[in-house]
Design a protein around this motif. Structure first.
Motif, PDB file in Angstrom:
ATOM      1  N   ASN A 237      -2.856  -0.556 -14.745  1.00 43.81           N
ATOM      2  CA  ASN A 237      -2.078  -1.388 -15.834  1.00 43.81           C
ATOM      3  C   ASN A 237      -2.931  -2.847 -15.435  1.00 43.81           C
ATOM      4  OD1 ASN A 237      -0.326  -2.599 -17.247  1.00 43.81           O
ATOM      5  ND2 ASN A 237       1.103  -0.806 -16.911  1.00 43.81           N
ATOM      6  N   SER A 238      -2.152  -3.759 -16.026  1.00 45.39           N
ATOM      7  CA  SER A 238      -2.605  -4.979 -15.671  1.00 45.39           C
ATOM      8  C   SER A 238      -2.505  -5.528 -14.085  1.00 45.39           C
ATOM      9  CB  SER A 238      -1.908  -6.269 -16.537  1.00 45.39           C
ATOM     10  OG  SER A 238      -0.683  -5.992 -16.523  1.00 45.39           O
TER      11      SER A 238
ATOM     12  N   LYS B 211       2.459   2.459 -27.944  1.00 42.24           N
ATOM     13  CA  LYS B 211       2.971   1.580 -27.093  1.00 42.24           C
ATOM     14  C   LYS B 211       3.958   1.810 -26.198  1.00 42.24           C
ATOM     15  CE  LYS B 211       4.751  -2.205 -25.631  1.00 42.24           C
ATOM     16  NZ  LYS B 211       3.787  -3.145 -24.459  1.00 42.24           N
TER      17      LYS B 211
ATOM     18  N   ASN C  38       4.785   5.176 -17.945  1.00 44.66           N
ATOM     19  CA  ASN C  38       4.409   3.742 -17.477  1.00 44.66           C
ATOM     20  C   ASN C  38       5.362   3.502 -16.212  1.00 44.66           C
ATOM     21  OD1 ASN C  38       3.616   1.465 -16.975  1.00 44.66           O
ATOM     22  ND2 ASN C  38       4.084   0.566 -19.179  1.00 44.66           N
TER      23      ASN C  38
ATOM     24  N   ASN D 142      -0.876 -11.551 -20.455  1.00 43.46           N
ATOM     25  CA  ASN D 142       0.271 -11.292 -21.064  1.00 43.46           C
ATOM     26  C   ASN D 142       1.475 -10.843 -20.486  1.00 43.46           C
ATOM     27  OD1 ASN D 142       1.515  -8.210 -21.293  1.00 43.46           O
ATOM     28  ND2 ASN D 142      -0.539  -8.073 -20.408  1.00 43.46           N
ATOM     29  N   SER D 143       2.699 -11.440 -20.902  1.00 42.04           N
ATOM     30  CA  SER D 143       3.783 -11.075 -20.572  1.00 42.04           C
ATOM     31  C   SER D 143       4.672 -10.546 -21.861  1.00 42.04           C
ATOM     32  CB  SER D 143       4.588 -12.213 -19.618  1.00 42.04           C
ATOM     33  OG  SER D 143       5.972 -11.790 -19.301  1.00 42.04           O
ATOM     34  N   MET D 144       4.317  -9.573 -22.316  1.00 43.59           N
ATOM     35  CA  MET D 144       4.832  -9.100 -23.533  1.00 43.59           C
ATOM     36  C   MET D 144       6.455  -8.752 -23.588  1.00 43.59           C
ATOM     37  SD  MET D 144       2.177  -9.389 -25.315  1.00 43.59           S
ATOM     38  CE  MET D 144       2.424  -8.858 -26.928  1.00 43.59           C
ATOM     39  N   GLY D 145       6.698  -8.233 -22.291  1.00 45.22           N
ATOM     40  CA  GLY D 145       8.001  -7.808 -22.154  1.00 45.22           C
ATOM     41  C   GLY D 145       8.354  -6.415 -22.734  1.00 45.22           C
ATOM     42  N   LEU D 146       7.513  -5.578 -22.942  1.00 41.63           N
ATOM     43  CA  LEU D 146       7.955  -4.152 -23.658  1.00 41.63           C
ATOM     44  C   LEU D 146       8.612  -4.311 -25.008  1.00 41.63           C
ATOM     45  CD1 LEU D 146       8.950  -2.090 -20.458  1.00 41.63           C
ATOM     46  CD2 LEU D 146       6.929  -1.987 -21.801  1.00 41.63           C
ATOM     47  N   PRO D 147       8.003  -5.091 -25.802  1.00 36.89           N
ATOM     48  CA  PRO D 147       8.449  -5.158 -27.378  1.00 36.89           C
ATOM     49  C   PRO D 147       7.863  -3.817 -27.768  1.00 36.89           C
ATOM     50  CG  PRO D 147       6.442  -6.321 -27.007  1.00 36.89           C
ATOM     51  CD  PRO D 147       6.882  -6.091 -25.633  1.00 36.89           C
TER      52      PRO D 147
ATOM     53  N   SER E   1       4.366   0.805 -14.436  1.00 34.91           N
ATOM     54  CA  SER E   1       3.932  -0.529 -14.065  1.00 34.91           C
ATOM     55  C   SER E   1       3.855  -1.487 -14.924  1.00 34.91           C
ATOM     56  CB  SER E   1       2.294   0.126 -13.773  1.00 34.91           C
ATOM     57  OG  SER E   1       1.776   0.648 -14.975  1.00 34.91           O
ATOM     58  N   CYS E   2       5.051  -1.728 -15.574  1.00 34.08           N
ATOM     59  CA  CYS E   2       4.667  -2.782 -16.554  1.00 34.08           C
ATOM     60  C   CYS E   2       5.667  -3.917 -15.579  1.00 34.08           C
ATOM     61  CB  CYS E   2       6.034  -2.600 -17.650  1.00 34.08           C
ATOM     62  SG  CYS E   2       5.950  -4.245 -18.566  1.00 34.08           S
ATOM     63  N   PRO E   3       4.639  -4.991 -15.588  1.00 31.93           N
ATOM     64  CA  PRO E   3       5.072  -6.181 -14.554  1.00 31.93           C
ATOM     65  C   PRO E   3       5.591  -7.245 -15.223  1.00 31.93           C
ATOM     66  CG  PRO E   3       2.858  -6.371 -15.360  1.00 31.93           C
ATOM     67  CD  PRO E   3       3.172  -5.142 -16.233  1.00 31.93           C
ATOM     68  N   ASN E   4       6.088  -7.266 -16.370  1.00 33.12           N
ATOM     69  CA  ASN E   4       6.696  -8.131 -17.335  1.00 33.12           C
ATOM     70  C   ASN E   4       8.068  -8.088 -17.891  1.00 33.12           C
ATOM     71  OD1 ASN E   4       3.818  -9.334 -17.079  1.00 33.12           O
ATOM     72  ND2 ASN E   4       3.459  -7.877 -18.941  1.00 33.12           N
TER      73      ASN E   4
HETATM   74  O1  OXC Z   1       3.029  -1.927 -18.829  1.00 37.00           O
HETATM   75  C1  OXC Z   1       2.605  -3.221 -19.554  1.00 37.00           C
HETATM   76  N1  OXC Z   1       1.582  -3.876 -19.101  1.00 37.00           N
HETATM   77  C2  OXC Z   1       1.386  -4.917 -19.476  1.00 37.00           C
HETATM   78  O2  OXC Z   1       0.426  -5.755 -18.801  1.00 37.00           O
HETATM   79  N2  OXC Z   1       2.314  -5.660 -20.360  1.00 37.00           N
HETATM   80  C3  OXC Z   1       2.855  -4.809 -21.218  1.00 37.00           C
HETATM   81  C4  OXC Z   1       4.210  -5.425 -21.683  1.00 37.00           C
HETATM   82  O3  OXC Z   1       4.570  -6.579 -21.145  1.00 37.00           O
HETATM   83  O4  OXC Z   1       5.089  -4.955 -22.338  1.00 37.00           O
HETATM   84  N3  OXC Z   1       3.308  -3.602 -20.364  1.00 37.00           N
END
Ligand code: OXC
Length: 315
Positions: free
Chosen positions: A198-199, A45, A130, A73-78, A132-135
């Motif tokens: 990425n998403s 992760k 990474n 998803n909008s996990m937010g890098l947990p 490219s995390c959009p969240n």
């Molecule tokens: O790079 C990410 N892409 C996603 O779609 N979600 C995760 C996240 O939100 O952690 N990170």
């Protein structure tokens, strides 16, 4: 008989399939399940320097009522924090399969600190940064800020002592952006691979019955995965395959069977990652998709991946 055997950065892999960072790879029990699965490789992760709880729930929803099928998803890098994953790289069984470690620092300094520790650790794990995390609320995606991406790559590649590494890119939607991103990446020979995509960031899924969004963070805006993103994923794989002949491309986006895995490889992907489908099916998916991909190759008379890798025809 057909074979799925391949190599990546001179490492042998039993097959080209692996998880997408973020899915089934946040804690040791999940990583152990991936190790025991039939995936050819695996990735952790994306981690930040310190542990993070991420965004409030609900933050992941699968969209399986309708066709096409997918997730938001909008996990937010947990994540458990960089030291946790660094410790995992020290006890991974590299004979079984290669391991990638994904980092997603919240600042340039955090990324450089993690890269520095990885360089000192001299671990066989392959670094995927990474971009490219959009969240993460308030954090723009590095992959969409070309100057910041250039600066990061300059600092990271020198910090990593020119060791080979890769980047996880967001989807681009404009030929000029494929050109500009590739031009930057090609200035860094030690960036040995790009993972596309990425998403698709900041999509909005609305439920007609509740007349509401379906995830809590960011008023429902989240990263899209699954069937919806396959054509965009294939375009990004092929665009960087054409523009970065010295680099490998890892395909990610919309893979749920041998069919989409075949398309990604045809478009230029050396390895293929699964996110949404893995999230829903679990690590047994690798056994299924391996068999499906082999069957397609057999039907077409292909003995190995090189017989069709990157051989997408145009009209
Ligand atoms: O790079 C990410 N892409 C996603 O779609 N979600 C995760 C996240 O939100 O952690 N990170």
């Amino acid at each position: 008989t057909s074979s799925l055997a391949t190599t990546f950065l001179d490492l042998p892999l039993a097959n080209p399939l692996m998880n997408a960072s973020g899915v089934w790879c946040s804690v040791a029990s999940q990583l152990e399940a991936l190790l025991e699965s039939e995936s050819g490789a695996m990735v952790t992760k994306s981690c930040t320097l310190d542990p993070r709880n991420g965004n409030p729930e609900p933050r992941y929803r699968v969209l399986d009522g309708n066709k096409p099928w997918g997730s938001i998803n909008s996990m937010g890098l947990p994540n458990e924090g960089f030291p946790y994953y660094l410790r995992y790289t020290e006890r991974h069984d590299y004979e079984t399969k290669p391991l990638f470690i994904s980092i997603s620092g919240l600042t340039l300094d955090d990324n450089l600190a993690m890269v520095d520790s990885l360089k000192d650790a001299v671990t066989p794990a392959i670094l995927e940064i990474n971009l490219s995390c959009p969240n993460v609320p308030g954090k723009a995606q590095l992959g969409y800020d070309f100057d910041a991406m250039d600066t990061l790559l300059a600092e990271v590649t020198s910090g990593y002592g020119q060791r080979q590494l890769g980047v996880k890119l967001p989807p681009y939607f404009d030929i000029a952006h494929f050109d500009e991103a590739a031009a930057i990446l090609n200035r860094y020979p030690s960036v040995a691979f790009v993972t596309c995509i990425n998403s698709i960031g900041n999509a909005l899924v609305i439920d007609i019955n509740t007349e509401s969004v379906i995830i809590k963070p960011k008023d429902g805006f989240g990263g899209l995965g699954g069937d919806y993103v396959l054509p965009t994923a294939l375009a990004n794989v092929n665009a960087f395959y054409r523009r970065c002949p010295e680099k490998a491309v890892i395909g990610c986006g919309g893979v749920k069977s041998g069919h989409e895995a075949f398309l990604h490889i045809l478009a230029g992907a050396t390895l293929v990652q699964m996110g949404t489908a893995l999230y829903e099916e679990g690590p047994g998916i690798f056994t299924r998709v391996k068999a499906e991909l082999l069957e397609i190759m057999k039907q077409k008379g292909y003995e190995n991946l090189a017989d069709f890798h990157g051989k997408l025809k145009t009209l």
